[in-house]
Design a protein around this motif. Structure first.
Motif, PDB file in Angstrom:
ATOM      1  N   GLN A   1      26.808 -37.734  -0.133  1.00  7.75           N
ATOM      2  CA  GLN A   1      28.011 -37.639  -0.943  1.00  7.75           C
ATOM      3  C   GLN A   1      29.230 -38.039  -0.131  1.00  7.75           C
ATOM      4  O   GLN A   1      29.202 -38.085   1.097  1.00  7.75           O
ATOM      5  CB  GLN A   1      28.198 -36.209  -1.474  1.00  7.75           C
TER       6      GLN A   1
ATOM      7  N   TYR B   1      32.452 -45.022   0.922  1.00  8.72           N
ATOM      8  CA  TYR B   1      33.524 -44.041   1.093  1.00  8.72           C
ATOM      9  C   TYR B   1      33.892 -43.989   2.567  1.00  8.72           C
ATOM     10  O   TYR B   1      33.163 -44.481   3.425  1.00  8.72           O
ATOM     11  CB  TYR B   1      33.126 -42.651   0.595  1.00  8.72           C
TER      12      TYR B   1
ATOM     13  N   LYS C   1      33.855 -39.030  -0.873  1.00 12.99           N
ATOM     14  CA  LYS C   1      34.914 -39.438  -1.785  1.00 12.99           C
ATOM     15  C   LYS C   1      34.989 -40.954  -1.814  1.00 12.99           C
ATOM     16  O   LYS C   1      35.177 -41.601  -0.790  1.00 12.99           O
ATOM     17  CB  LYS C   1      36.264 -38.860  -1.340  1.00 12.99           C
ATOM     18  N   ARG C   2      34.826 -41.519  -2.995  1.00 14.13           N
ATOM     19  CA  ARG C   2      34.814 -42.967  -3.147  1.00 14.13           C
ATOM     20  C   ARG C   2      36.150 -43.583  -2.737  1.00 14.13           C
ATOM     21  O   ARG C   2      37.213 -43.058  -3.048  1.00 14.13           O
ATOM     22  CB  ARG C   2      34.515 -43.354  -4.594  1.00 14.13           C
ATOM     23  N   ASP C   3      36.066 -44.699  -2.016  1.00 14.14           N
ATOM     24  CA  ASP C   3      37.258 -45.451  -1.650  1.00 14.14           C
ATOM     25  C   ASP C   3      37.254 -46.744  -2.457  1.00 14.14           C
ATOM     26  O   ASP C   3      36.473 -47.651  -2.189  1.00 14.14           O
ATOM     27  CB  ASP C   3      37.270 -45.763  -0.153  1.00 14.14           C
TER      28      ASP C   3
END
Length: 223
Positions: free
Chosen positions: A123, A108, A125-127
């Motif tokens: 943790q 991310y 946000k996935r990219d």
């Protein structure tokens, strides 16, 4: 003198020893030469605790550091930049082959860490956009940045065993670029290598160069 395979192992092992230890990609010979010459590897990291100031604390692991991009070129067109110096004897500067390898953990764009029940949880946000991993910039001594599009050797985002951290490895043949450079010795700059900033588990980020150069005849070597 090390063989080609050993030199390539050195570049990859510095970047992703754990990745190769799990045999995600087997070692293989990329190129092989019989030359009157020798080989040299230079490189540097692309993330650190500070964008410009050197940092070295042996009591900390990468997991414990809130990483930011190294950015030392004072160029607004780049979001990251890392440098390494090449110093060859003046009569050893004829380039036979030059390859640029780079790798990073890129699950991310920004990673966060929090503690829960005595354990750290990572943790972010996935990219899912992977089209940027093989597009970087390279600057030779006293030159300008050149866009480099490399080949993706490995992309962990496409392998279930590595999707957690999504490491990748890329390479590009930059022999022509160096042969056309007026100056070989000096500072090389690599820019815009994408990676996860902040916190990420099992972090290992490097940018590396692999170069071969010839020197006056002594004995022929297999490199």
């Amino acid at each position: 003198m090390m063989s080609t395979t050993t030199w390539l192992s050195l570049v990859f092992f510095t970047s992703y020893g754990y990745l190769l230890a799990q045999e995600a990609i087997p070692f293989k010979i990329q190129n092989e030469f019989y030359i009157y010459g020798d080989a040299l590897v230079i490189g540097n990291n692309v993330l650190s605790k500070d964008a410009k100031e050197p940092f070295n604390d042996p009591d900390l692991t990468n997991d414990d550091i809130d990483m930011v991009f190294v950015d030392v070129d004072d160029d607004v067109s780049t979001f990251s930049s890392s440098s390494a110096n090449l110093i060859l004897p003046l009569n050893h500067t004829k380039i036979k082959y030059a390859a640029l390898y780079w790798s990073a953990t890129y699950s991310y764009e920004q990673g966060f860490r929090k503690e829960s029940d005595g354990q750290f949880l990572f943790q972010g946000k996935r990219d899912n956009k992977r089209n940027k991993i093989n597009n970087i910039k390279l600057k030779t001594p006293n030159g300008r940045y050149t866009d480099v599009i490399g080949s993706v050797i490995f992309d962990g985002a496409r392998d279930r065993a590595f999707t957690l951290n999504s490491p990748y490895v890329c390479m590009a043949d930059v022999t022509k670029l160096l042969k056309n450079s007026e100056i070989i010795n000096g500072e090389y700059m690599v820019a815009n290598v994408v990676a996860t900033q902040g916190f990420v588990s099992g972090e290992a980020l490097r940018v590396g160069y692999f170069m071969l150069f010839t020197k006056p005849p002594q004995k022929i070597l297999n490199i």
